[in-house]
Design a protein around this motif. Structure first.
Motif, short mmCIF file in Angstrom:
data_model
loop_
_atom_site.label_atom_id
_atom_site.label_comp_id
_atom_site.label_asym_id
_atom_site.label_seq_id
_atom_site.Cartn_x
_atom_site.Cartn_y
_atom_site.Cartn_z
N VAL A 1 -2.85 7.73 4.99
CA VAL A 1 -1.79 8.52 4.34
C VAL A 1 -1.19 9.51 5.33
O VAL A 1 -1.89 10.07 6.17
N ALA B 1 -3.20 7.14 -4.90
CA ALA B 1 -1.77 7.44 -4.83
C ALA B 1 -1.45 8.68 -5.66
O ALA B 1 -2.03 8.89 -6.73
N ARG C 1 -0.35 1.13 5.99
CA ARG C 1 -0.85 1.71 4.75
C ARG C 1 -0.05 2.92 4.27
O ARG C 1 -0.19 3.31 3.12
N THR C 2 0.74 3.54 5.15
CA THR C 2 1.38 4.79 4.76
C THR C 2 2.67 5.00 5.53
O THR C 2 2.80 4.57 6.69
N ALA D 1 -4.59 9.72 -0.20
CA ALA D 1 -3.31 10.16 -0.76
C ALA D 1 -3.13 11.65 -0.54
O ALA D 1 -4.09 12.42 -0.65
N LEU E 1 5.99 6.19 -6.21
CA LEU E 1 7.16 6.87 -5.66
C LEU E 1 8.19 7.07 -6.75
O LEU E 1 8.64 6.11 -7.38
N ARG F 1 -2.02 1.53 -5.68
CA ARG F 1 -2.24 2.09 -4.35
C ARG F 1 -1.08 2.94 -3.85
O ARG F 1 -1.20 3.59 -2.81
N ALA F 2 0.06 2.94 -4.53
CA ALA F 2 1.19 3.77 -4.11
C ALA F 2 2.09 4.07 -5.30
O ALA F 2 2.22 3.25 -6.21
N SER G 1 0.79 -1.22 0.00
CA SER G 1 0.00 0.00 0.00
C SER G 1 0.82 1.28 0.00
O SER G 1 0.30 2.34 -0.31
N SER G 2 2.11 1.20 0.39
CA SER G 2 2.89 2.41 0.51
C SER G 2 4.36 2.12 0.31
O SER G 2 4.85 1.04 0.67
#
Length: 313
Positions: free
Chosen positions: A153, A255, A103-104, A207, A308, A305-306, A46-47
């Motif tokens: 988040v 996200a 989750r975050t 997010a 980066l 879901r994420a 999730s993150s």
């Protein structure tokens, strides 16, 4: 500094290649898949959070095993090569009847802020939000705001003095909040005068992303502060005032990630269209006006879901 790789998660296939819940694609061109990097999780990731040096990647989610190693909800791995895990493990414990889920993630110095659904982490009792040491994975005994439900988040302010919190909670730090709150990192108190988004009990904030003086938020909502706002919006980070900005998503935004220069906003979620454009779970927008960049179209087959942006090595 060039950021040419984009790590994304969820689903079991991208660009026709098998990937279980976590993968790395190029942030430029057509979004080509990195064929070597493959930690292979057994459930949802999730993150993601990159270390300051860029060589390590933190991952949070619902998994119990990742990279061939037993890890519940959170793990740390190499950002290059094949994504091998290391020994760092805060071992979260779930609330009764549920597995722990992270989750975050938000990182500053040697402190990693984590949010999700858990009752303990890093050797301390914590309700859904905590601050961990990146050195030994222990929880900070002085920072204990607690949240009554899911934290989905976290986002640090530019100066690190506060952390913005989104989710589907009703209280944070013992105070009434609806889906959004802002906490002081020094004291864990709510930031005075910073209003919540009034998304209400039926919505959630999933997010957050910051650029210049604006704070962007995505989630599962169609109204904010009593006004129509579909799944994505932005507020003034200093005042909390809602800005007139949006892109017309047809499903949840889960996200957000900015390009290095802040001109592009990458989005992931459950959506399949933005306005008339077909965009399966991944899209790039012009941050200035929310318009879609048509050429960038990796087209994932499941929820993203994420996201980066990571430094090219």
């Amino acid at each position: 500094m060039n950021f040419n790789d984009l790590a994304f998660i969820d689903g079991n296939e991208i660009a026709g290649v098998s990937r279980n819940y976590i993968a790395k694609v190029s942030a430029s061109g057509t979004g080509a898949l990195d064929m070597n990097w493959n930690p292979d999780a057994d459930s949802i990731v999730s993150s993601l959070m990159l270390s300051a040096t860029g060589d390590k990647l933190y991952a949070g989610g619902d998994f119990k095993r990742i990279g061939g190693v037993n890890r519940t909800g959170i793990a740390r791995m190499d950002s290059a090569g094949n994504g091998q895990l290391d020994a760092w493990d805060p071992a979260p414990v779930g609330i009764p009847g549920f597995i722990a889920s992270v989750r975050t993630l938000a990182l500053t110095g040697n402190s990693l802020y984590v949010g999700g659904r858990f009752a303990a982490i890093g050797g301390q009792n914590r309700n859904n939000i905590a601050r961990l040491s990146t050195v030994d994975a222990t929880a900070d005994s002085t920072w204990t705001p607690d949240s009554n439900k899911w934290v989905r988040v976290l986002l640090l302010s530019e100066d690190g003095s506060r952390i913005h919190v989104g989710g589907e909670f009703f209280t944070t730090g013992g105070e009434h909040t609806l889906s959004f709150a802002s906490l002081e990192t020094a004291s864990d108190n709510l930031v005075a005068g910073f209003t919540d988004l009034n998304i209400g009990e039926a919505g959630s904030v999933n997010a957050l992303a910051r650029h210049a003086s604006d704070l962007y938020f995505g989630g599962d909502f169609v109204r904010v502060n009593g006004q129509p706002q579909f799944f994505l919006g932005k507020i003034d980070a200093a005042t909390g005032q809602l800005q007139h900005w949006g892109a017309g998503f047809d499903g949840s935004v889960l996200a957000l990630a900015f390009s290095a220069d802040g001109s592009a906003l990458y989005t992931g979620g459950d959506f399949t269209h933005i306005g008339m454009d077909v965009k399966n779970h991944l899209a790039r927008l012009q941050a200035s006006d929310g318009s879609v960049v048509p050429a960038w179209n990796p087209s994932a087959n499941g929820s993203v879901r994420a996201l980066l942006l990571v430094k090219s090595r």
